[in-house]
Design a protein around this motif. Sequence first.
Motif, PDB file in Angstrom:
ATOM      1  N   SER A   1      -3.435  -3.514  34.617  1.00  0.00           N
ATOM      2  CA  SER A   1      -4.624  -3.339  35.598  1.00  0.00           C
ATOM      3  C   SER A   1      -5.734  -4.074  35.386  1.00  0.00           C
ATOM      4  O   SER A   1      -6.400  -4.515  36.264  1.00  0.00           O
ATOM      5  CB  SER A   1      -4.972  -1.931  35.642  1.00  0.00           C
TER       6      SER A   1
ATOM      7  N   LYS B   1      -5.603  -7.590  36.616  1.00  0.00           N
ATOM      8  CA  LYS B   1      -5.771  -7.550  38.049  1.00  0.00           C
ATOM      9  C   LYS B   1      -7.082  -7.491  38.413  1.00  0.00           C
ATOM     10  O   LYS B   1      -7.630  -8.143  39.210  1.00  0.00           O
ATOM     11  CB  LYS B   1      -4.910  -6.469  38.636  1.00  0.00           C
TER      12      LYS B   1
ATOM     13  N   THR C   1     -10.791  -0.997  37.640  1.00  0.00           N
ATOM     14  CA  THR C   1      -9.304  -1.254  37.413  1.00  0.00           C
ATOM     15  C   THR C   1      -8.368  -0.156  37.878  1.00  0.00           C
ATOM     16  O   THR C   1      -7.266  -0.396  38.136  1.00  0.00           O
ATOM     17  CB  THR C   1      -9.095  -1.233  35.718  1.00  0.00           C
TER      18      THR C   1
ATOM     19  N   PHE D   1      -6.305  -0.676  40.733  1.00  0.00           N
ATOM     20  CA  PHE D   1      -4.917  -1.360  40.707  1.00  0.00           C
ATOM     21  C   PHE D   1      -3.882  -0.945  39.626  1.00  0.00           C
ATOM     22  O   PHE D   1      -2.772  -1.606  39.553  1.00  0.00           O
ATOM     23  CB  PHE D   1      -5.216  -2.969  39.855  1.00  0.00           C
ATOM     24  N   ASP D   2      -4.050   0.297  39.223  1.00  0.00           N
ATOM     25  CA  ASP D   2      -3.076   0.895  38.486  1.00  0.00           C
ATOM     26  C   ASP D   2      -1.560   1.157  39.156  1.00  0.00           C
ATOM     27  O   ASP D   2      -0.728   1.214  38.525  1.00  0.00           O
ATOM     28  CB  ASP D   2      -3.685   2.466  38.359  1.00  0.00           C
TER      29      ASP D   2
ATOM     30  N   ARG E   1       2.343  -2.990  40.874  1.00  0.00           N
ATOM     31  CA  ARG E   1       2.897  -3.211  39.839  1.00  0.00           C
ATOM     32  C   ARG E   1       4.298  -3.956  40.243  1.00  0.00           C
ATOM     33  O   ARG E   1       4.469  -4.314  41.547  1.00  0.00           O
ATOM     34  CB  ARG E   1       3.757  -1.959  38.923  1.00  0.00           C
TER      35      ARG E   1
END
Length: 517
Positions: free
Chosen positions: A165, A168, A203, A206-207, A210
Amino acid sequence: SKLRTLGMLPSQLFTDVEFLRRVSIYLTGTLPAPDEVKSFLADRRKAKRARKIEELLKRSTYAAWWANKLCDFTGCSPTAITTVLEVGQTMATQWYDWIYRRVADNVAYEKLVEGIVLSRGRGKKQSRDEYNAEMSAYVRRQSPTEFAKRSTMPHYWTRRSVQESKDKALAFAHSFLGIQLQCAQCHKHPFDNWTQQNFRDFTRFFDDVRVRGGIVGFPAFAAARAGRTIGWPELLVNATTKKKLNLLRSGPVTVEGDPRTAIMNWMRTKKNPWFAKAFVNRVWASYFHIGIVDTADALTPANPPSNPALLRYLTQGFVQNRYDMKWLHREILNSETYQRSWKPNATNRNDRRNFSRMIPRRIPAEVVYDAIKQATAATDQQQQVRTNLKRRATGHLSMRMAGTYAMKVFGKPDRALNCDCERVNKPTLLQSVFLQNDPLVRMRLNESAWIEEISESKSSDPKTLIQLVWLRTVSRPPKDKEIERAKKHLRETKSLAEGIRDLLWAMMNTKEFLLNH
């Protein structure tokens, strides 16, 4: 207004021949063709510069060059995508083609970015098997499906370099907001705006983004090239329950579903402090020696613009014109600021910050390499050299591909870092050595189809050939003294072709060839 405040007079406008070379290089990434230079100089109509800008904006080379620039900003790199070279190169080419198509169609910048930011692997009603068949069809050797027609471009998110994350978040902030968050991972920088909490909050968006599936190996990729369906990594985005997240000091944002949607909606708001401004500043920096905010990817209160009113005017105009990239190019290129000479006057000799004159700088790495090819190409092959630009743009810098070493010498970025500083525009000793005696340069000269034409011709006029040498390299007719000096050299060589080869080599080693001014 800013120059008056500083007591500076701007330099005079530059000449037509300087205009054509400068605008061709930075709008289309190519040198103007010899016939194009002659016809432009012979044109006596008013507003011919504005017409030339419009003409260049319609060329495929405009889309090719600015797709290359957007690949720089977004991190299109084969080695960042995967460790399998052939797979990475193919996917980087898809990435470039996807952007190229949208630049060529003049898709609004925010729509282009939306296709990257909100990209998905599988369609809503697409099964896993159907997805694998679709992705395999893009790479098959015979009659591949056109990846550029895909509505979204997921490779940005499926790169191995952005698996976590935090990776990203760092990449996203650099690509689309023009800001650097690296320092905030560990501490609050004393001269920057971002805290560790700001970074941690960002962050979290963006967790839920995937990748499912492992790396495609070479045997599987070869099977896909042969027409078989193989398994591909898939971008997945988990829908989140309704929650509030803090978004880079812009207050809490309600997130429900795809968390990236909240960021995209926030970036499109007219008052967004970074999205439109970051692109405007990068375009400006591409045309001048620095951005209005310098460096171009360091938009922060601690790094104010040199001319806030100018940046505000261009950003507001860009948003009001619905993120029309061609509007932005026109607005800058038709301005007196862009069309000023590099020649200083008594008041602006030391100015490198306020755009009172153009600062000479080395032409980009890709243009250097193609300029060498263009200068030595056969007469009927010059146009092909000027338009066959895809391979230089995909980011691959392996020695296994012709010319990539040359572009590396002149500062083409690896796209391995979240930093505009990767593209290096400074002169080095190696660059001089390369142009003087590198095997690639010798090969271009020794195997030049144009010099071969001269060798086979029985009626070549030395003066005409001398003029073509100058037009092919520095995009202007030679002066009388230059013609006489060149004629003297030709009389001392064993053959006319050998003398022209010497002149090409000499002109490619001049500062005028390497600099845009």
